[in-house]
Design a protein around this motif. Structure first.
Motif, short mmCIF file in Angstrom:
data_model
loop_
_atom_site.label_atom_id
_atom_site.label_comp_id
_atom_site.label_asym_id
_atom_site.label_seq_id
_atom_site.Cartn_x
_atom_site.Cartn_y
_atom_site.Cartn_z
N GLN A 158 22.96 10.70 43.45
CA GLN A 158 21.96 9.34 43.32
C GLN A 158 23.05 8.84 42.02
N ALA A 159 23.45 8.61 41.47
CA ALA A 159 24.40 8.16 39.97
C ALA A 159 24.87 7.30 41.45
N GLY A 187 22.94 4.10 35.34
CA GLY A 187 23.51 4.12 33.91
C GLY A 187 22.43 5.61 33.55
N LEU A 188 21.77 5.40 33.67
CA LEU A 188 20.30 6.73 32.92
C LEU A 188 19.55 7.31 35.31
N VAL A 189 19.58 8.66 35.34
CA VAL A 189 18.62 9.05 35.65
C VAL A 189 17.53 10.13 35.13
N SER A 190 15.92 9.78 35.09
CA SER A 190 15.25 10.40 34.81
C SER A 190 14.15 10.97 34.79
N LEU A 199 17.20 13.80 31.70
CA LEU A 199 18.06 12.70 31.15
C LEU A 199 19.37 13.18 31.68
N PHE A 200 19.71 12.36 32.58
CA PHE A 200 20.88 12.64 33.36
C PHE A 200 21.67 10.82 32.65
N GLY A 202 21.99 -3.85 31.06
CA GLY A 202 22.95 -4.50 32.00
C GLY A 202 22.82 -3.25 33.34
N PHE A 203 22.40 -2.13 32.56
CA PHE A 203 23.02 -0.69 33.52
C PHE A 203 21.45 -0.84 34.58
N PRO A 204 21.80 -0.73 35.58
CA PRO A 204 20.73 -0.14 36.43
C PRO A 204 20.65 1.47 36.31
N THR A 205 19.08 1.78 36.28
CA THR A 205 18.22 3.06 36.07
C THR A 205 17.66 4.21 37.63
N ARG A 206 17.55 4.70 37.50
CA ARG A 206 16.00 5.67 37.74
C ARG A 206 15.29 6.18 37.63
#
Length: 371
Positions: free
Chosen positions: A147-148, A154-157, A207-208, A241-245
């Motif tokens: 996914q990342a 920048g962050l997957v949760s 939190l990844f 500015g980091f994309p997250t999910r």
């Protein structure tokens, strides 16, 4: 009046149906056989008085299929046998260490300080913060990386599945409501496909981070005083500015958060009012919303049954359908959907209590008091 309520509840049902399609599902996938590069993943777990969770947690981690990992556990001033239990089981994990936590500095939140200490010892390309009460499936890291990596997130949760143990009635009513708050109140398209900080949610048990993102936002040190550190970290990632999910991770992660009524009340009360920015206006609006949308239909249904005016039952049917859809997405027991008015009343009581505590004594969690 009842027609207006039906229209409103019908709109809410359509909203949660559509909204749920903007949360990608994190799926278990097999290990890629000829992976060109395996980034080191640091699995970071703060533990304060978690002796009962050590054995199931380490058993879960020992089943992970991703090999390039390090495990760091921080014993955060525990007064029980957390350290001893860790020492007994840690041999089951490769490349694992126990860190003894330092005294909590003034104005710091305990968990935030523990996570900051862990990050200072981590060597990975990715930082995976987990709570001690979570269980993850063997292919979880592969699923996260798939996914990342392509999207350079920048962050997957995600909010895990919440199995409810025991007979504590507040656990049954309140713990599953975490998913309701996400599917009902958070516009997931804005949360996942824009960098709008206010449209943010995360769950601190899962939190990844990419290391680059974590370091760019200053990590946990930057939010040392926050009681809702997970949401604030997500917002900070977006602002940088980091994309997250925010993903549906219920297929790979489960978390038994609380087992007693007092744990539920204490744990949620410290998050509910701070989670809405300590806004009293928003708090009272939410109380009114839940009263009209999820409590009133139940009493209308009772009236309809007693008077044989069955059209009064329809609003309650709509509320149950809303809950059935959300609970199905979250892999919760569908039967608890019938209890939606009691869950709503419990949530309202908790929010009101949290609002009062914010002005007076502050919040207590694991022997520490926070304002």
């Amino acid at each position: 009046m009842i027609n207006i309520l039906n229209v409103g509840l019908g709109f809410i049902l359509v909203w949660v149906l559509v909204n749920s399609f903007f949360m990608p599902r994190l799926r278990q996938r097999p290990v890629e056989e000829n992976a060109q590069e395996q980034d080191l993943v640091s699995i970071l777990i703060p533990m304060r008085n978690e002796e009962k969770n050590v054995a199931p947690l380490i058993h879960s981690l020992s089943q992970l299929t991703y090999q390039h990992v390090e495990f760091l556990f921080l014993n955060d001033q525990s007064t029980d046998e957390t350290r001893l239990r860790l020492e007994e089981k840690i041999h089951l994990l490769p490349n694992a260490s126990i860190i003894e936590g330092k005294e909590l500095p003034a104005k710091w939140v305990g968990k935030v300080h523990a996570c900051h200490q862990l990050s200072c010892h981590a060597n990975g390309h990715y930082f995976f913060f987990l709570d001690a009460d979570i269980i993850i499936q063997p292919h979880t890291i592969e699923a996260l990386l798939q996914q990342a990596r392509p999207k350079q997130l920048g962050l997957v949760s995600g909010f895990p599945k919440f199995p409810v143990k025991g007979t504590a009635w507040l656990c049954q009513l309140l713990v599953p409501m975490q998913h309701v708050i996400i599917y009902l109140h958070l516009p997931l398209f804005l949360a996942n496909y824009t960098r709008m900080p206010m449209a943010s949610a995360a769950h601190g048990s899962f939190l990844f981070f990419s290391r680059a993102c974590y370091e760019a936002i200053g990590g946990h040190k930057e939010i040392y005083h926050s009681l809702i550190e997970d949401i604030q970290l997500m917002r900070n990632c977006k602002e940088a500015g980091f994309p997250t999910r925010l993903v549906n991770n219920t297929g790979v992660a489960s978390c038994v958060m609380y087992e007693t009524n007092s744990e539920v009340w204490e744990g949620f009360s410290k998050n509910s009012f701070p989670g809405i920015g300590r806004s009293y206006i928003l708090g009272y609006c939410l109380l009114l919303f839940y009263l009209i949308a999820f409590v009133t239909p139940f009493f209308l249904a009772l009236y309809g049954l007693l008077t044989l005016q069955f059209h009064f039952i329809f609003p309650y049917v709509l509320t149950v359908l809303i809950m059935i859809w959300i609970n199905a997405q979250a892999k919760q027991r569908l039967v608890i959907s019938l209890l939606v008015p009691f869950s709503a009343l419990s949530l309202m009581s908790l929010l009101f209590y949290s609002m009062i505590r914010s002005k007076r004594a502050g919040y207590t969690w694991k022997g520490r008091v926070y304002k």
